[in-house]
Design an enzyme around this catalytic site. Structure first.
Site, PDB file in Angstrom:
ATOM      1  N   GLY A   1       0.813  -1.219   0.000  1.00 53.91           N
ATOM      2  CA  GLY A   1       0.000   0.000   0.000  1.00 53.91           C
ATOM      3  C   GLY A   1       0.840   1.261   0.000  1.00 53.91           C
ATOM      4  O   GLY A   1       0.570   2.212  -0.749  1.00 53.91           O
TER       5      GLY A   1
ATOM      6  N   HIS B   1     -12.646 -25.345 -25.397  1.00 54.82           N
ATOM      7  CA  HIS B   1     -12.549 -26.786 -25.212  1.00 54.82           C
ATOM      8  C   HIS B   1     -11.216 -27.310 -25.722  1.00 54.82           C
ATOM      9  O   HIS B   1     -10.742 -26.856 -26.760  1.00 54.82           O
ATOM     10  CB  HIS B   1     -13.691 -27.468 -25.984  1.00 54.82           C
ATOM     11  CG  HIS B   1     -13.735 -28.950 -25.790  1.00 54.82           C
ATOM     12  ND1 HIS B   1     -14.139 -29.519 -24.595  1.00 54.82           N
ATOM     13  CD2 HIS B   1     -13.400 -29.968 -26.617  1.00 54.82           C
ATOM     14  CE1 HIS B   1     -14.062 -30.845 -24.724  1.00 54.82           C
ATOM     15  NE2 HIS B   1     -13.610 -31.130 -25.926  1.00 54.82           N
TER      16      HIS B   1
ATOM     17  N   TYR C   1      11.692  -2.372  -6.382  1.00 57.57           N
ATOM     18  CA  TYR C   1      10.773  -1.450  -5.715  1.00 57.57           C
ATOM     19  C   TYR C   1      11.502  -0.167  -5.316  1.00 57.57           C
ATOM     20  O   TYR C   1      10.998   0.941  -5.505  1.00 57.57           O
ATOM     21  CB  TYR C   1      10.177  -2.104  -4.461  1.00 57.57           C
ATOM     22  CG  TYR C   1       8.896  -2.867  -4.692  1.00 57.57           C
ATOM     23  CD1 TYR C   1       8.884  -4.043  -5.430  1.00 57.57           C
ATOM     24  CD2 TYR C   1       7.695  -2.419  -4.159  1.00 57.57           C
ATOM     25  CE1 TYR C   1       7.717  -4.740  -5.636  1.00 57.57           C
ATOM     26  CE2 TYR C   1       6.510  -3.117  -4.355  1.00 57.57           C
ATOM     27  CZ  TYR C   1       6.539  -4.278  -5.092  1.00 57.57           C
ATOM     28  OH  TYR C   1       5.375  -4.974  -5.293  1.00 57.57           O
TER      29      TYR C   1
ATOM     30  N   LYS D   1       5.921 -17.261  -0.727  1.00 54.92           N
ATOM     31  CA  LYS D   1       4.957 -18.349  -0.523  1.00 54.92           C
ATOM     32  C   LYS D   1       4.640 -19.033  -1.852  1.00 54.92           C
ATOM     33  O   LYS D   1       4.699 -20.244  -1.968  1.00 54.92           O
ATOM     34  CB  LYS D   1       3.698 -17.771   0.125  1.00 54.92           C
ATOM     35  CG  LYS D   1       2.657 -18.747   0.542  1.00 54.92           C
ATOM     36  CD  LYS D   1       1.411 -18.827  -0.278  1.00 54.92           C
ATOM     37  CE  LYS D   1       0.839 -17.662  -0.960  1.00 54.92           C
ATOM     38  NZ  LYS D   1      -0.333 -17.088  -0.338  1.00 54.92           N
TER      39      LYS D   1
ATOM     40  N   GLU E   1     -14.243 -24.448 -18.918  1.00 50.67           N
ATOM     41  CA  GLU E   1     -15.456 -24.519 -19.740  1.00 50.67           C
ATOM     42  C   GLU E   1     -16.649 -25.020 -18.927  1.00 50.67           C
ATOM     43  O   GLU E   1     -17.804 -24.734 -19.242  1.00 50.67           O
ATOM     44  CB  GLU E   1     -15.243 -25.389 -20.984  1.00 50.67           C
ATOM     45  CG  GLU E   1     -15.070 -26.863 -20.718  1.00 50.67           C
ATOM     46  CD  GLU E   1     -14.853 -27.661 -22.009  1.00 50.67           C
ATOM     47  OE1 GLU E   1     -15.675 -27.548 -22.934  1.00 50.67           O
ATOM     48  OE2 GLU E   1     -13.843 -28.396 -22.092  1.00 50.67           O
TER      49      GLU E   1
ATOM     50  N   ASP F   1      -3.171  -3.430   5.506  1.00 49.56           N
ATOM     51  CA  ASP F   1      -3.465  -4.342   6.619  1.00 49.56           C
ATOM     52  C   ASP F   1      -3.593  -3.624   7.956  1.00 49.56           C
ATOM     53  O   ASP F   1      -4.252  -4.125   8.867  1.00 49.56           O
ATOM     54  CB  ASP F   1      -2.359  -5.402   6.747  1.00 49.56           C
ATOM     55  CG  ASP F   1      -2.447  -6.475   5.670  1.00 49.56           C
ATOM     56  OD1 ASP F   1      -3.234  -6.309   4.715  1.00 49.56           O
ATOM     57  OD2 ASP F   1      -1.722  -7.488   5.779  1.00 49.56           O
TER      58      ASP F   1
ATOM     59  N   CYS G   1       3.132 -13.212  -0.003  1.00 50.34           N
ATOM     60  CA  CYS G   1       2.659 -13.774  -1.272  1.00 50.34           C
ATOM     61  C   CYS G   1       3.765 -14.334  -2.164  1.00 50.34           C
ATOM     62  O   CYS G   1       3.652 -15.442  -2.668  1.00 50.34           O
ATOM     63  CB  CYS G   1       1.911 -12.732  -2.101  1.00 50.34           C
ATOM     64  SG  CYS G   1       1.282 -11.311  -1.219  1.00 50.34           S
TER      65      CYS G   1
ATOM     66  N   GLU H   1      -2.017 -23.362   3.460  1.00 51.03           N
ATOM     67  CA  GLU H   1      -1.043 -23.282   2.356  1.00 51.03           C
ATOM     68  C   GLU H   1       0.294 -23.903   2.764  1.00 51.03           C
ATOM     69  O   GLU H   1       0.888 -24.690   2.027  1.00 51.03           O
ATOM     70  CB  GLU H   1      -0.838 -21.822   1.941  1.00 51.03           C
ATOM     71  CG  GLU H   1      -2.015 -21.272   1.146  1.00 51.03           C
ATOM     72  CD  GLU H   1      -1.884 -19.795   0.800  1.00 51.03           C
ATOM     73  OE1 GLU H   1      -2.566 -19.355  -0.131  1.00 51.03           O
ATOM     74  OE2 GLU H   1      -1.112 -19.066   1.470  1.00 51.03           O
TER      75      GLU H   1
ATOM     76  N   ARG I   1     -12.453 -20.963   7.824  1.00 53.62           N
ATOM     77  CA  ARG I   1     -13.723 -20.326   8.196  1.00 53.62           C
ATOM     78  C   ARG I   1     -13.964 -19.135   7.261  1.00 53.62           C
ATOM     79  O   ARG I   1     -13.036 -18.417   6.899  1.00 53.62           O
ATOM     80  CB  ARG I   1     -13.643 -19.849   9.645  1.00 53.62           C
ATOM     81  CG  ARG I   1     -14.943 -19.338  10.210  1.00 53.62           C
ATOM     82  CD  ARG I   1     -14.854 -19.293  11.728  1.00 53.62           C
ATOM     83  NE  ARG I   1     -13.725 -18.496  12.198  1.00 53.62           N
ATOM     84  CZ  ARG I   1     -13.782 -17.179  12.434  1.00 53.62           C
ATOM     85  NH1 ARG I   1     -14.900 -16.504  12.259  1.00 53.62           N
ATOM     86  NH2 ARG I   1     -12.716 -16.529  12.856  1.00 53.62           N
TER      87      ARG I   1
ATOM     88  N   TYR J   1      -5.927 -19.297   5.701  1.00 53.57           N
ATOM     89  CA  TYR J   1      -5.321 -19.682   4.429  1.00 53.57           C
ATOM     90  C   TYR J   1      -3.816 -19.873   4.541  1.00 53.57           C
ATOM     91  O   TYR J   1      -3.231 -20.729   3.873  1.00 53.57           O
ATOM     92  CB  TYR J   1      -5.692 -18.696   3.315  1.00 53.57           C
ATOM     93  CG  TYR J   1      -4.953 -17.376   3.303  1.00 53.57           C
ATOM     94  CD1 TYR J   1      -3.817 -17.207   2.513  1.00 53.57           C
ATOM     95  CD2 TYR J   1      -5.389 -16.286   4.053  1.00 53.57           C
ATOM     96  CE1 TYR J   1      -3.140 -15.993   2.485  1.00 53.57           C
ATOM     97  CE2 TYR J   1      -4.722 -15.080   4.025  1.00 53.57           C
ATOM     98  CZ  TYR J   1      -3.599 -14.930   3.244  1.00 53.57           C
ATOM     99  OH  TYR J   1      -2.922 -13.742   3.215  1.00 53.57           O
TER     100      TYR J   1
ATOM    101  N   THR K   1       5.509  -7.063   3.445  1.00 54.00           N
ATOM    102  CA  THR K   1       5.179  -8.462   3.717  1.00 54.00           C
ATOM    103  C   THR K   1       5.043  -9.269   2.437  1.00 54.00           C
ATOM    104  O   THR K   1       5.588 -10.364   2.310  1.00 54.00           O
ATOM    105  CB  THR K   1       3.860  -8.536   4.522  1.00 54.00           C
ATOM    106  OG1 THR K   1       4.014  -7.759   5.702  1.00 54.00           O
ATOM    107  CG2 THR K   1       3.510  -9.955   4.882  1.00 54.00           C
ATOM    108  N   CYS K   2       4.308  -8.755   1.471  1.00 54.00           N
ATOM    109  CA  CYS K   2       3.994  -9.525   0.266  1.00 54.00           C
ATOM    110  C   CYS K   2       5.261  -9.973  -0.441  1.00 54.00           C
ATOM    111  O   CYS K   2       5.418 -11.146  -0.785  1.00 54.00           O
ATOM    112  CB  CYS K   2       3.117  -8.696  -0.664  1.00 54.00           C
ATOM    113  SG  CYS K   2       2.675  -9.576  -2.156  1.00 54.00           S
TER     114      CYS K   2
ATOM    115  N   ALA L   1       9.885   4.755  11.727  1.00 58.95           N
ATOM    116  CA  ALA L   1       9.273   6.079  11.887  1.00 58.95           C
ATOM    117  C   ALA L   1       8.238   6.050  12.994  1.00 58.95           C
ATOM    118  O   ALA L   1       7.592   5.013  13.242  1.00 58.95           O
ATOM    119  CB  ALA L   1       8.613   6.510  10.584  1.00 58.95           C
TER     120      ALA L   1
ATOM    121  N   ARG M   1      -8.933 -25.284  16.022  1.00 61.32           N
ATOM    122  CA  ARG M   1     -10.034 -25.360  16.982  1.00 61.32           C
ATOM    123  C   ARG M   1     -11.350 -25.851  16.352  1.00 61.32           C
ATOM    124  O   ARG M   1     -12.083 -26.626  16.946  1.00 61.32           O
ATOM    125  CB  ARG M   1     -10.263 -23.958  17.555  1.00 61.32           C
ATOM    126  CG  ARG M   1     -11.066 -23.903  18.831  1.00 61.32           C
ATOM    127  CD  ARG M   1     -11.485 -22.480  19.123  1.00 61.32           C
ATOM    128  NE  ARG M   1     -10.366 -21.544  19.018  1.00 61.32           N
ATOM    129  CZ  ARG M   1      -9.652 -21.099  20.042  1.00 61.32           C
ATOM    130  NH1 ARG M   1      -9.927 -21.516  21.241  1.00 61.32           N
ATOM    131  NH2 ARG M   1      -8.680 -20.234  19.864  1.00 61.32           N
TER     132      ARG M   1
ATOM    133  N   ALA N   1      -7.556 -16.298  -3.671  1.00 59.06           N
ATOM    134  CA  ALA N   1      -7.110 -17.668  -3.920  1.00 59.06           C
ATOM    135  C   ALA N   1      -6.485 -18.219  -2.659  1.00 59.06           C
ATOM    136  O   ALA N   1      -5.971 -17.473  -1.827  1.00 59.06           O
ATOM    137  CB  ALA N   1      -6.103 -17.693  -5.059  1.00 59.06           C
TER     138      ALA N   1
END
Ligand code: FAD
Length: 457
Positions: free
Chosen positions: A15, A436, A98, A50, A441, A303, A47, A182, A205, A178, A41-42, A114, A199, A341
């Site tokens: 972000g 196909h 980045y 992973k 499909e 987040d 992500c 994973e 969930r 997830y 994190t990603c 900061a 649990r 996903a």
């Protein structure tokens, strides 16, 4: 009042980087502070690494399945340190990219922690300080080591699992989200003996129950031992590993305990009290639909606001903030139809309402579903099944949810999300020509509802 910057962003993750870059492109003077590694994190421990590990884990099936197609594959073996090193090289490349993009956009990168001192002031751990017209909090979240039982500190979180010095031959994963499933899927395929404890009676969930049930079965077939309804009660060190006492009686001896029970927004020791920023009960920064906090000069995205904790959402929020505040284009985000996903094997791809949610919200729903053996399994002999389900509004035929379990389900969810967002009806799906032979499909060839729920039934 004169400021050093128009905008200071705290946190160079998904972000923050997007917000900084776009604000600068609108002409703002921007600085971004990062205390760890650029990318967040990603890129560094979410992500990207992973998915690289997921891809690594799937070669096991490739080698096995190849025999059915005439290939003779010799002895295969897996080397964990090679994977860790290759992953490190790739995330370093991305992190540098980045940083380069930020520099090329004219954003000043401050490699320090900061902290807010007041609504416009920031102090950095390198001794510096600066003032800005606007401050964006994009500090993300962090794993929580819970439940708080004796010895939980011997457990590791998703942050550490990527760089374990030694491959964990025996791994206990606690959690049902997830991230937990994973890693269970990845490590089982890489050759570990995996126990998954949670649990509830099923993992994941919030996902459609038909997916949860089928995924649990598929993970069991892949060798993941499920300890539903069981949690660790005490962890002690023992020779060669950890001894974990469990609430259901049978203790486990493992090499590693991965605690994946949840994450918390990173709002502590950030000076938010000094700036007067209000938090929600769970510690997340409270924001309105413009990502605006209760303080005029301060915004928050990603987040740390605990809305939908996914990278594309954090990026959209960062973009919307920058366009609204510096680009004179007030923008809000449509969170409905956010696809997602779960990169287990088999994979989950999902968008829209679950069957239970659709029933509660719309009263009458038609459920279309199909289950089939993918073409690849015919020759490989693998017992895998693909499952697809469309949740259709009984009143107007609109497809309210699409849920897929099988190869490339995430790719399919991305595309079907466009249709759902545009308000596609089941007849639109029916009228769409199939490709196909594909798995996708089946999404346009389900003819009769498997069941009708609600008043119409
Ligand atoms: C194991 C795992 C797998 C995931 N898989 C997926 C996936 O497949 N798909 C998906 O969409 N999402 C996934 N996510 C979620 C995704 O990573 C996050 O939603 C996303 O990174 C959030 O972006 P963000 O900008 O809010 O925060 P982050 O990316 O976490 O960035 C925050 C940054 O702020 C820095 N920071 C914090 N405090 C300070 C401070 N005081 N001063 C300076 N810097 C600070 C941090 O070091 C960090 O770099 C996964 C997460 C995990 C943990």
């Amino acid at each position: 009042m004169s400021f050093d910057y128009d905008l200071i962003v705290i946190g160079a993750g998904s972000g923050g980087v997007r917000a900084a870059r776009i604000a600068a492109s609108h002409g703002a003077k921007v600085a971004i502070a990062e205390e760890f590694r650029v990318g967040g994190t990603c890129v560094i421990r979410g992500c990207v690494p992973k998915k690289l590990y997921v891809l690594a884990s799937r070669f096991r099936d490739e080698f096995e399945d190849a025999a059915g197609f005439g290939w003779r594959v010799g002895d295969v073996s897996f080397d964990w340190p090679s994977l860790v090193a290759a992953k490190e090289k790739e995330i370093t490349r991305l992190s540098n990219l980045y940083a380069e993009t930020l520099a090329n956009s004219g954003v000043e990168l401050i490699r320090a922690r900061a902290m807010l001192t007041d609504p416009n002031g920031v102090r950095f751990s390198n001794g510096g300080a600066a003032r800005a017209g606007h401050i964006l909090i994009a500090t993300g979240g962090a794993p929580v080591l819970a439940p708080h039982i004796p010895g939980i500190e011997f457990g590791i979180s998703s942050n550490e699992i990527f760089d374990l010095p030694k491959f964990p031959q025996r791994l206990l994963i606690v959690g049902a989200g997830y991230i937990a499933v994973e890693f269970a899927s990845v490590f089982a395929r890489l050759g570990a003996k995996v126990d998954l404890a949670y649990r509830a009676d099923l993992p994941l969930r919030g996902f459609d129950d038909d997916l949860r049930l089928r995924l649990a079965d598929a993970l069991k077939s892949a060798g993941v031992a499920h300890r539903a309804g069981a949690l660790p009660t005490r962890v002690t060190k023992c020779v060669g590993g950890l001894e974990v006492e469990m609430s259901d009686g049978a203790p486990l001896t493992v090499d590693s305990l991965l605690v994946a029970t949840g994450r918390r927004p990173l709002t502590q020791n950030l000076g938010l009290e000094a700036a007067g920023v209000a938090l929600r009960e769970n510690g997340a920064v409270a924001v309105d639909e413009h990502s605006h906090t209760n303080v005029e000069s301060i915004y928050a995205v990603g987040d740390v606001t605990d809305r939908i904790n996914l990278t594309p959402v954090a990026i959209r929020e960062g973009q919307a903030f920058a366009d609204s505040v510096f680009g004179a284009t007030p923008t809000t985000i449509d969170y409905e139809h956010t696809p997602s996903a779960v990169f287990t094997t088999p994979e989950i791809g999902t968008v829209g309402l679950t069957e239970a949610e659709a029933l509660a919200r719309h009263g009458a729903v038609d459920i279309y579903e199909t289950q089939f053996r993918p073409m690849r399994a015919t020759l490989s002999g693998r017992g895998e099944r693909v499952y697809m389900k469309l949740v259709v509004d009984g009143a107007n035929g609109r497809v309210r949810g699409a849920h897929i379990l099988g190869p490339e389900a995430g790719e399919m969810a991305q595309l079907v999300a466009i249709a759902l967002r545009m308000g596609a009806t089941k007849s639109d799906f029916d009228a769409t020509m199939a490709v196909h032979p594909t798995m996708a499909e089946e999404l346009v060839t389900m003819r009769a509802p498997a069941r009708r729920l609600g008043p119409q039934s």
